[in-house]
Design a protein around this motif. Structure first.
Motif, PDB file in Angstrom:
ATOM      1  N   ASP A 124       0.849  -1.195   0.000  1.00  0.00           N
ATOM      2  CA  ASP A 124       0.000   0.000   0.000  1.00  0.00           C
ATOM      3  C   ASP A 124       0.887   1.248   0.000  1.00  0.00           C
ATOM      4  O   ASP A 124       1.119   1.865   1.033  1.00  0.00           O
ATOM      5  N   VAL A 125       1.377   1.623  -1.185  1.00  0.00           N
ATOM      6  CA  VAL A 125       2.220   2.813  -1.306  1.00  0.00           C
ATOM      7  C   VAL A 125       1.400   4.078  -1.042  1.00  0.00           C
ATOM      8  O   VAL A 125       1.841   4.984  -0.325  1.00  0.00           O
ATOM      9  N   ALA A 126       0.210   4.138  -1.625  1.00  0.00           N
ATOM     10  CA  ALA A 126      -0.632   5.320  -1.458  1.00  0.00           C
ATOM     11  C   ALA A 126      -0.969   5.554   0.009  1.00  0.00           C
ATOM     12  O   ALA A 126      -0.943   6.693   0.499  1.00  0.00           O
ATOM     13  N   GLY A 127      -1.274   4.481   0.733  1.00  0.00           N
ATOM     14  CA  GLY A 127      -1.582   4.624   2.155  1.00  0.00           C
ATOM     15  C   GLY A 127      -0.393   5.128   2.945  1.00  0.00           C
ATOM     16  O   GLY A 127      -0.536   5.953   3.844  1.00  0.00           O
ATOM     17  N   ALA A 128       0.813   4.635   2.602  1.00  0.00           N
ATOM     18  CA  ALA A 128       2.015   5.077   3.311  1.00  0.00           C
ATOM     19  C   ALA A 128       2.288   6.558   3.064  1.00  0.00           C
ATOM     20  O   ALA A 128       2.593   7.315   3.993  1.00  0.00           O
ATOM     21  N   VAL A 129       2.150   6.983   1.792  1.00  0.00           N
ATOM     22  CA  VAL A 129       2.342   8.406   1.475  1.00  0.00           C
ATOM     23  C   VAL A 129       1.276   9.241   2.164  1.00  0.00           C
ATOM     24  O   VAL A 129       1.551  10.332   2.697  1.00  0.00           O
ATOM     25  N   GLY A 130       0.035   8.734   2.146  1.00  0.00           N
ATOM     26  CA  GLY A 130      -1.055   9.469   2.794  1.00  0.00           C
ATOM     27  C   GLY A 130      -0.826   9.642   4.282  1.00  0.00           C
ATOM     28  O   GLY A 130      -1.066  10.723   4.835  1.00  0.00           O
ATOM     29  N   ARG A 131      -0.355   8.604   4.927  1.00  0.00           N
ATOM     30  CA  ARG A 131      -0.096   8.714   6.372  1.00  0.00           C
ATOM     31  C   ARG A 131       1.028   9.700   6.657  1.00  0.00           C
ATOM     32  O   ARG A 131       0.981  10.427   7.647  1.00  0.00           O
ATOM     33  N   PHE A 132       2.043   9.743   5.766  1.00  0.00           N
ATOM     34  CA  PHE A 132       3.134  10.690   5.959  1.00  0.00           C
ATOM     35  C   PHE A 132       2.643  12.137   5.810  1.00  0.00           C
ATOM     36  O   PHE A 132       2.979  13.008   6.605  1.00  0.00           O
ATOM     37  N   ILE A 153      -2.604   4.503  -7.736  1.00  0.00           N
ATOM     38  CA  ILE A 153      -1.222   4.704  -7.316  1.00  0.00           C
ATOM     39  C   ILE A 153      -0.560   3.372  -6.964  1.00  0.00           C
ATOM     40  O   ILE A 153       0.584   3.107  -7.352  1.00  0.00           O
ATOM     41  N   ASN A 154      -1.285   2.542  -6.247  1.00  0.00           N
ATOM     42  CA  ASN A 154      -0.719   1.237  -5.885  1.00  0.00           C
ATOM     43  C   ASN A 154      -0.508   0.370  -7.121  1.00  0.00           C
ATOM     44  O   ASN A 154       0.470  -0.381  -7.196  1.00  0.00           O
ATOM     45  N   ARG A 155      -1.416   0.470  -8.101  1.00  0.00           N
ATOM     46  CA  ARG A 155      -1.248  -0.294  -9.333  1.00  0.00           C
ATOM     47  C   ARG A 155       0.001   0.178 -10.069  1.00  0.00           C
ATOM     48  O   ARG A 155       0.767  -0.617 -10.611  1.00  0.00           O
ATOM     49  N   PHE A 156       0.197   1.496 -10.084  1.00  0.00           N
ATOM     50  CA  PHE A 156       1.393   2.047 -10.723  1.00  0.00           C
ATOM     51  C   PHE A 156       2.663   1.545 -10.028  1.00  0.00           C
ATOM     52  O   PHE A 156       3.630   1.146 -10.679  1.00  0.00           O
ATOM     53  N   ALA A 157       2.650   1.559  -8.700  1.00  0.00           N
ATOM     54  CA  ALA A 157       3.829   1.114  -7.944  1.00  0.00           C
ATOM     55  C   ALA A 157       4.105  -0.365  -8.198  1.00  0.00           C
ATOM     56  O   ALA A 157       5.256  -0.773  -8.395  1.00  0.00           O
ATOM     57  N   ARG A 158       3.041  -1.169  -8.205  1.00  0.00           N
ATOM     58  CA  ARG A 158       3.231  -2.604  -8.438  1.00  0.00           C
ATOM     59  C   ARG A 158       3.766  -2.862  -9.841  1.00  0.00           C
ATOM     60  O   ARG A 158       4.660  -3.690 -10.044  1.00  0.00           O
ATOM     61  N   ARG A 159       3.187  -2.163 -10.822  1.00  0.00           N
ATOM     62  CA  ARG A 159       3.671  -2.339 -12.198  1.00  0.00           C
ATOM     63  C   ARG A 159       5.129  -1.926 -12.323  1.00  0.00           C
ATOM     64  O   ARG A 159       5.905  -2.556 -13.055  1.00  0.00           O
ATOM     65  N   ALA A 160       5.493  -0.865 -11.629  1.00  0.00           N
ATOM     66  CA  ALA A 160       6.882  -0.411 -11.700  1.00  0.00           C
ATOM     67  C   ALA A 160       7.826  -1.464 -11.127  1.00  0.00           C
ATOM     68  O   ALA A 160       8.873  -1.769 -11.709  1.00  0.00           O
ATOM     69  N   ILE A 161       7.456  -2.046  -9.988  1.00  0.00           N
ATOM     70  CA  ILE A 161       8.319  -3.045  -9.356  1.00  0.00           C
ATOM     71  C   ILE A 161       8.386  -4.310 -10.198  1.00  0.00           C
ATOM     72  O   ILE A 161       9.468  -4.851 -10.453  1.00  0.00           O
ATOM     73  N   VAL A 162       7.216  -4.789 -10.637  1.00  0.00           N
ATOM     74  CA  VAL A 162       7.181  -6.007 -11.450  1.00  0.00           C
ATOM     75  C   VAL A 162       7.914  -5.789 -12.774  1.00  0.00           C
ATOM     76  O   VAL A 162       8.673  -6.642 -13.237  1.00  0.00           O
ATOM     77  N   GLY A 163       7.684  -4.609 -13.387  1.00  0.00           N
ATOM     78  CA  GLY A 163       8.356  -4.320 -14.656  1.00  0.00           C
ATOM     79  C   GLY A 163       9.864  -4.244 -14.501  1.00  0.00           C
ATOM     80  O   GLY A 163      10.620  -4.725 -15.353  1.00  0.00           O
ATOM     81  N   THR A 164      10.304  -3.649 -13.404  1.00  0.00           N
ATOM     82  CA  THR A 164      11.744  -3.572 -13.154  1.00  0.00           C
ATOM     83  C   THR A 164      12.345  -4.967 -12.974  1.00  0.00           C
ATOM     84  O   THR A 164      13.418  -5.274 -13.498  1.00  0.00           O
ATOM     85  N   THR A 165      11.628  -5.811 -12.235  1.00  0.00           N
ATOM     86  CA  THR A 165      12.102  -7.187 -12.034  1.00  0.00           C
ATOM     87  C   THR A 165      12.154  -7.943 -13.345  1.00  0.00           C
ATOM     88  O   THR A 165      13.118  -8.670 -13.639  1.00  0.00           O
ATOM     89  N   GLU A 166      11.115  -7.762 -14.164  1.00  0.00           N
ATOM     90  CA  GLU A 166      11.044  -8.485 -15.431  1.00  0.00           C
ATOM     91  C   GLU A 166      12.145  -8.041 -16.384  1.00  0.00           C
ATOM     92  O   GLU A 166      12.758  -8.859 -17.082  1.00  0.00           O
ATOM     93  N   ASN A 167      12.403  -6.736 -16.417  1.00  0.00           N
ATOM     94  CA  ASN A 167      13.362  -6.200 -17.382  1.00  0.00           C
ATOM     95  C   ASN A 167      14.806  -6.266 -16.911  1.00  0.00           C
ATOM     96  O   ASN A 167      15.725  -6.353 -17.742  1.00  0.00           O
ATOM     97  N   TYR A 168      15.004  -6.210 -15.591  1.00  0.00           N
ATOM     98  CA  TYR A 168      16.366  -6.142 -15.072  1.00  0.00           C
ATOM     99  C   TYR A 168      16.703  -7.308 -14.143  1.00  0.00           C
ATOM    100  O   TYR A 168      17.758  -7.306 -13.520  1.00  0.00           O
ATOM    101  N   GLY A 169      15.779  -8.288 -14.058  1.00  0.00           N
ATOM    102  CA  GLY A 169      16.065  -9.448 -13.223  1.00  0.00           C
ATOM    103  C   GLY A 169      17.284 -10.206 -13.690  1.00  0.00           C
ATOM    104  O   GLY A 169      18.039 -10.764 -12.883  1.00  0.00           O
ATOM    105  N   ASP A 170      17.495 -10.234 -15.016  1.00  0.00           N
ATOM    106  CA  ASP A 170      18.668 -10.939 -15.541  1.00  0.00           C
ATOM    107  C   ASP A 170      19.966 -10.331 -15.016  1.00  0.00           C
ATOM    108  O   ASP A 170      20.934 -11.047 -14.750  1.00  0.00           O
ATOM    109  N   ASN A 171      19.993  -9.008 -14.864  1.00  0.00           N
ATOM    110  CA  ASN A 171      21.197  -8.368 -14.339  1.00  0.00           C
ATOM    111  C   ASN A 171      21.463  -8.775 -12.894  1.00  0.00           C
ATOM    112  O   ASN A 171      22.614  -8.893 -12.470  1.00  0.00           O
ATOM    113  N   ILE A 172      20.368  -8.979 -12.145  1.00  0.00           N
ATOM    114  CA  ILE A 172      20.519  -9.337 -10.738  1.00  0.00           C
ATOM    115  C   ILE A 172      21.078 -10.745 -10.606  1.00  0.00           C
ATOM    116  O   ILE A 172      21.988 -10.999  -9.810  1.00  0.00           O
TER     117      ILE A 172
END
Length: 402
Positions: free
Chosen positions: A102-110, A330-349
């Protein structure tokens, strides 16, 4: 444990010599002890050969299919890297892990409860915006200002900006927290998937390995070795794998600045977020509250305006916590960003795993794997000696009954 296992083998040899003498000179019943010691020596020597063959050439003799681990370190590194890529850094696994984030909730609480440090920044911003908004008509120029703001956000090429920020963070060593987070996540992922590793080792183990229990020992060694590797990475800021991770982040930053496909993907995510009606509603509400508060800055900018802008941010924090549509976007955007980063750069890891193992010399990988397994290898020799002795005793007894 090596001394204990070897000493037990020597004891068996001494018992064999003594029992053989007593069997021929005193009484044939000493044959039971002789058979036990004789078979114990055979079992101990066989298991010594099996254990040694995993890591080195027995007695330095280059017997085929010995020194298995050092001779296959490249294949082991590639297989382990592919295993990590196929079972850990996959879209399905990562998506499952971040599904409830819950990225949006964390930002909202801050924003709803900001620390006092942001007060000076809000006060300075209120003075600047107050001067600008004092001459604007709310109906005409306000709508144009909001439209222009959204248009500029749509035109803004955010990917290079993010890339420059990431490069600056790496240069100032502020990215270490990200690497620490990845290492912590890796440790939890490994802990949750230990059984998968054990099942894979068991499926690929030969019958002899299963019978002797080597498959379980090898699975334990792999799990312990990975846990030790992750612990070393967490403890050592200059660990080679961390350097590989930094190379991956640097490549990602370069892609954000120079790679067209990456910039296009980031821009698509930005446009999806800006097209959300909740964002437009939030901009409208923020404009009204900000304008009303900022226009009072001429009278008392330090007290009134800082408080009003702070109130607007607090309201935004409340909206992020209560507006389900905005939270989902917002949470969908955050999840897509994390999953997309893993998918595209997981090979580097995972490539850093295979590259690191391939870079080890034979003695390094032998010592690390053997030390990870620990004393269990020597228990195999001890058990082989004792079990062999019992089998020899049974065979001797059966021979007397025939």
């Amino acid at each position: 444990m090596r001394i204990v296992a070897t000493s037990l083998l020597v004891v068996m040899a001494i018992i064999f010599v003594g029992a053989k003498y007593l069997e021929t000179r005193v009484h044939e019943h000493w044959g039971f002890l002789r058979a036990f010691a004789e078979a114990g020596m055979i079992g101990g020597l066989a298991d010594w050969f099996a254990v040694t063959a995993l890591f080195r050439y027995p007695l330095g003799i280059r017997i085929p299919h010995t020194a298995i681990i050092p001779n296959n370190k490249t294949r082991i590194g590639v297989t382990l890297a592919n295993f990590l890529r196929g079972n850990f850094l996959t879209t399905k696994v990562v998506a499952k892990r971040v599904r409830n984030m819950d990225v949006a909730g964390a930002v909202g609480r801050f924003l709803a409860n900001p620390s006092g440090g942001e007060g000076r920044m809000r006060s300075g911003a209120s003075r600047l915006l107050g001067d600008m908004l004092s001459s604007l008509d709310d109906e005409r120029l306000g709508a144009e200002a909001k439209k222009a703001l959204k248009t500029q956000l749509q035109k803004l090429d955010i990917a290079p900006l993010l890339g420059q920020m990431l490069k600056a963070a790496i240069k100032e060593r502020r990215h270490m927290a990200v690497l620490d987070g990845i290492i912590g996540w890796s440790a939890k992922t490994l802990e949750a998937n230990e059984q998968v590793i054990r099942d894979m080792v068991e499926e690929r183990a030969s019958g002899i390995m299963k019978w002797t229990g080597l498959d379980t020992r090898l699975a334990d060694a792999i799990v312990k070795g990975l846990n030790k590797l992750i612990a070393e990475m967490a403890a050592d800021p200059d660990h080679p794998l961390r350097e590989k991770g930094e190379e991956g982040l640097e490549k990602f930053a370069d892609d954000l600045i120079h790679d067209k496909a990456t910039k296009k993907r980031v821009n698509e995510w930005k446009l999806q977020l800006l097209d959300n009606p909740a964002i437009g509603k939030w901009i409208d509400g923020l404009w009204q509250q900000g304008r009303e508060g900022l226009l009072k800055a001429a009278r008392n900018p330090d007290a009134t305006m800082a408080g009003q802008l702070g109130k607007a941010l607090t309201n935004l924090g409340g909206s992020l916590q209560k507006d389900e549509r905005l939270k989902r976007q917002i949470n969908r955007f955050a999840r897509r960003a994390i999953v997309g980063t893993t998918e595209n750069y997981g090979d580097n890891i995972v490539t850093l795993v295979s590259d690191t193992i391939e870079g080890w010399d034979a003695s390094t990988i032998t010592d690390r794997v053997e030390n990870a397994v620990g004393s269990d290898l020597q228990f195999i020799r001890i058990n082989g000696t004792l079990v062999g002795g019992m089998v020899g005793l049974i065979i001797h007894s059966a021979g007397l009954l025939i």
